[in-house]
Write a protein that holds these residues in place. Sequence first.
Motif, mmCIF file in Angstrom:
data_model
loop_
_atom_site.group_PDB
_atom_site.id
_atom_site.type_symbol
_atom_site.label_atom_id
_atom_site.label_comp_id
_atom_site.label_asym_id
_atom_site.label_seq_id
_atom_site.Cartn_x
_atom_site.Cartn_y
_atom_site.Cartn_z
ATOM 1 N N HIS A 1 2.828 15.067 -0.878
ATOM 2 C CA HIS A 1 2.166 16.265 -0.356
ATOM 3 C C HIS A 1 2.974 16.859 0.799
ATOM 4 O O HIS A 1 3.174 18.073 0.873
ATOM 5 N N GLU A 2 3.447 16.004 1.697
ATOM 6 C CA GLU A 2 4.237 16.486 2.835
ATOM 7 C C GLU A 2 5.534 17.138 2.360
ATOM 8 O O GLU A 2 5.939 18.186 2.872
ATOM 9 N N ALA A 3 6.188 16.525 1.385
ATOM 10 C CA ALA A 3 7.416 17.099 0.836
ATOM 11 C C ALA A 3 7.143 18.468 0.221
ATOM 12 O O ALA A 3 7.902 19.418 0.420
ATOM 13 N N ALA A 4 6.052 18.565 -0.513
ATOM 14 C CA ALA A 4 5.696 19.843 -1.147
ATOM 15 C C ALA A 4 5.397 20.903 -0.089
ATOM 16 O O ALA A 4 5.799 22.063 -0.238
ATOM 17 N N GLN A 5 4.714 20.510 0.967
ATOM 18 C CA GLN A 5 4.418 21.466 2.047
ATOM 19 C C GLN A 5 5.719 21.981 2.656
ATOM 20 O O GLN A 5 5.859 23.170 2.931
ATOM 21 N N ASN A 6 6.669 21.080 2.885
ATOM 22 C CA ASN A 6 7.950 21.473 3.477
ATOM 23 C C ASN A 6 8.723 22.415 2.570
ATOM 24 O O ASN A 6 9.254 23.432 3.026
ATOM 25 N N VAL A 7 8.806 22.077 1.297
ATOM 26 C CA VAL A 7 9.532 22.928 0.354
ATOM 27 C C VAL A 7 8.835 24.276 0.201
ATOM 28 O O VAL A 7 9.477 25.330 0.258
ATOM 29 N N CYS A 8 7.533 24.235 0.039
ATOM 30 C CA CYS A 8 6.793 25.473 -0.203
ATOM 31 C C CYS A 8 6.783 26.396 1.012
ATOM 32 O O CYS A 8 6.724 27.609 0.861
ATOM 33 N N SER A 9 6.872 25.837 2.194
ATOM 34 C CA SER A 9 6.878 26.690 3.378
ATOM 35 C C SER A 9 8.118 27.580 3.390
ATOM 36 O O SER A 9 8.087 28.684 3.915
ATOM 37 N N GLY A 10 9.194 27.111 2.781
ATOM 38 C CA GLY A 10 10.414 27.896 2.730
ATOM 39 C C GLY A 10 10.430 28.956 1.650
ATOM 40 O O GLY A 10 11.218 29.899 1.725
ATOM 41 N N ALA B 1 7.032 12.474 -6.335
ATOM 42 C CA ALA B 1 6.379 11.213 -6.681
ATOM 43 C C ALA B 1 7.167 10.484 -7.774
ATOM 44 O O ALA B 1 7.308 9.262 -7.738
ATOM 45 N N SER B 2 7.701 11.224 -8.716
ATOM 46 C CA SER B 2 8.509 10.629 -9.778
ATOM 47 C C SER B 2 9.784 10.013 -9.202
ATOM 48 O O SER B 2 10.184 8.912 -9.588
ATOM 49 N N ALA B 3 10.414 10.707 -8.271
ATOM 50 C CA ALA B 3 11.618 10.176 -7.626
ATOM 51 C C ALA B 3 11.302 8.907 -6.840
ATOM 52 O O ALA B 3 12.083 7.957 -6.846
ATOM 53 N N LEU B 4 10.158 8.881 -6.175
ATOM 54 C CA LEU B 4 9.765 7.674 -5.441
ATOM 55 C C LEU B 4 9.596 6.489 -6.389
ATOM 56 O O LEU B 4 10.027 5.373 -6.084
ATOM 57 N N ARG B 5 8.980 6.730 -7.561
ATOM 58 C CA ARG B 5 8.818 5.662 -8.550
ATOM 59 C C ARG B 5 10.172 5.178 -9.059
ATOM 60 O O ARG B 5 10.399 3.983 -9.224
ATOM 61 N N ASP B 6 11.090 6.130 -9.304
ATOM 62 C CA ASP B 6 12.429 5.767 -9.770
ATOM 63 C C ASP B 6 13.174 4.947 -8.720
ATOM 64 O O ASP B 6 13.857 3.981 -9.050
ATOM 65 N N LEU B 7 13.055 5.328 -7.467
ATOM 66 C CA LEU B 7 13.688 4.561 -6.387
ATOM 67 C C LEU B 7 13.130 3.144 -6.340
ATOM 68 O O LEU B 7 13.872 2.170 -6.223
ATOM 69 N N GLU B 8 11.828 3.052 -6.420
ATOM 70 C CA GLU B 8 11.170 1.747 -6.372
ATOM 71 C C GLU B 8 11.601 0.860 -7.535
ATOM 72 O O GLU B 8 11.782 -0.353 -7.381
ATOM 73 N N ALA B 9 11.797 1.456 -8.681
ATOM 74 C CA ALA B 9 12.187 0.704 -9.880
ATOM 75 C C ALA B 9 13.686 0.401 -9.911
ATOM 76 O O ALA B 9 14.155 -0.300 -10.802
ATOM 77 N N GLY B 10 14.431 0.935 -8.950
ATOM 78 C CA GLY B 10 15.869 0.686 -8.894
ATOM 79 C C GLY B 10 16.694 1.580 -9.793
ATOM 80 O O GLY B 10 17.889 1.358 -9.966
ATOM 81 N N LYS B 11 16.081 2.597 -10.371
ATOM 82 C CA LYS B 11 16.786 3.472 -11.307
ATOM 83 C C LYS B 11 17.859 4.325 -10.629
ATOM 84 O O LYS B 11 18.753 4.825 -11.296
ATOM 85 N N LEU B 12 17.766 4.482 -9.329
ATOM 86 C CA LEU B 12 18.712 5.351 -8.621
ATOM 87 C C LEU B 12 19.643 4.573 -7.698
ATOM 88 O O LEU B 12 20.373 5.166 -6.907
ATOM 89 N N ASP B 13 19.641 3.256 -7.805
ATOM 90 C CA ASP B 13 20.432 2.426 -6.895
ATOM 91 C C ASP B 13 21.914 2.808 -6.883
ATOM 92 O O ASP B 13 22.526 2.918 -5.823
ATOM 93 N N ASP B 14 22.505 2.989 -8.053
ATOM 94 C CA ASP B 14 23.928 3.328 -8.119
ATOM 95 C C ASP B 14 24.212 4.661 -7.435
ATOM 96 O O ASP B 14 25.206 4.795 -6.719
ATOM 97 N N GLN B 15 23.341 5.638 -7.647
ATOM 98 C CA GLN B 15 23.536 6.943 -7.024
ATOM 99 C C GLN B 15 23.387 6.866 -5.505
ATOM 100 O O GLN B 15 24.135 7.506 -4.773
#
Length: 68
Positions: A14-23, A45-59
């Motif tokens: 929600h905070e991320a969306a508020q920040n993006v949408c304010s712009g 939220a999807s990115a947070l799940r991917d981070l938690e699952a380790g899907k973005l570790d290499d990046q």
Amino acid sequence: MDAEIRDVDYGSAHEAAQNVCSGVHELIPTDLHDLVHDAVMAGYASALRDLEAGKLDDQVRERATFLD
């Protein structure tokens, strides 16, 4: 939008969306405000799940080398 956002991720998304949408708030039609906000929340939220699952570790490791 039918995206599942876990309770644990809701506040951050929600905070991320508020920040993006304010712009972009004044740049998009009023009837799209909620849609854009919900889309940003779902993506974050999807990115947070991917981070938690380790899907973005290499990046993350690759980009961290740029900071050295």
